[in-house]
Design a protein around this motif. Structure first.
Motif: not given
Length: 215
Positions: A169-175
């Motif tokens: 959940s801490q991965l960067p958001q695609i946007k």
């Protein structure tokens, strides 16, 4: 035992471990070593103090919370230097296809190989095997609702350790990474030009004059 006496024991455990230790693991190990229960809040205070201690600029390493636990890691300024010690073990990079496969699994997990291949448009057998070998992904079960009950893949704790995160959940958001526009492939039948769409071309006739002719 007061905080000042307990803190070096917490620090020693984390320092000696070759993996991230969770707070519960630290509490359990300290309790066994000292043969007395250790309060969780006291260990939490020690961890906070150690985190703050190694933020000082003159330390080349720091305590990081990764993969659900705590581990001493070299600071970014010294990564290139430390990589010389480890040879090419950590320098070898993944291929573009393996990175694409890893990214899909990271953001879509849990996911099957067929789903990965549908997104990439090519076979993912080799890439998935490489990622399994490097322990960046793992098999976490089967999709009982799909035909053939295919294997399901997810990222591993090692993957989170490499990125310095505690959960997917801490991965960067695609946007936050890029503005991605998905372009669907053109249907073959739609790509065939119609007679009305053909553009006239110029040719030279037998008299040496230019004239229009449709292809």
């Amino acid at each position: 035992m007061d905080i000042e006496q307990l803190m070096p024991h917490v620090e020693a455990l984390i320092f000696a471990s070759d993996r991230a230790l969770t707070q519960m693991e630290i509490i359990d190990m300290l309790g066994q070593a000292m043969e007395t229960p250790i309060e969780a809040d006291r260990v939490a205070v020690c961890i906070e103090a150690i985190l703050e201690k190694y933020e000082a600029g003159y330390y080349p390493f720091q305590l990081k919370e990764i993969g659900g636990g705590y581990q001493f890691l070299t600071k970014k300024d010294f990564h290139k230097t430390v990589m010389q010690l480890n040879g090419d073990k950590y320098i070898k990079k993944l291929s573009i296809s393996a990175l694409e496969t890893l990214a899909i699994i990271a953001y879509k997990q849990p996911v099957t190989k067929a789903e990965v291949e549908y997104i990439r448009g090519v076979s993912a057998d080799y890439s998935i095997q490489k990622l399994l070998d490097k322990e960046l992904i793992q098999i976490t079960g089967r999709n009982e609702d799909a035909v053939g009950k295919p294997l399901i893949y997810s990222t591993t704790r090692n993957f989170m350790d490499y990125l310095g995160i505690n959960s997917p959940s801490q991965l960067p958001q695609i946007k936050e990474i890029a503005s991605i526009e998905v372009v669907l492939p053109t249907n073959g039948s739609d790509a065939i030009p119609q007679a009305k769409d053909l553009q006239p071309t110029l040719i030279v006739n037998e008299h040496g004059d230019l004239q229009h002719k449709r292809a």
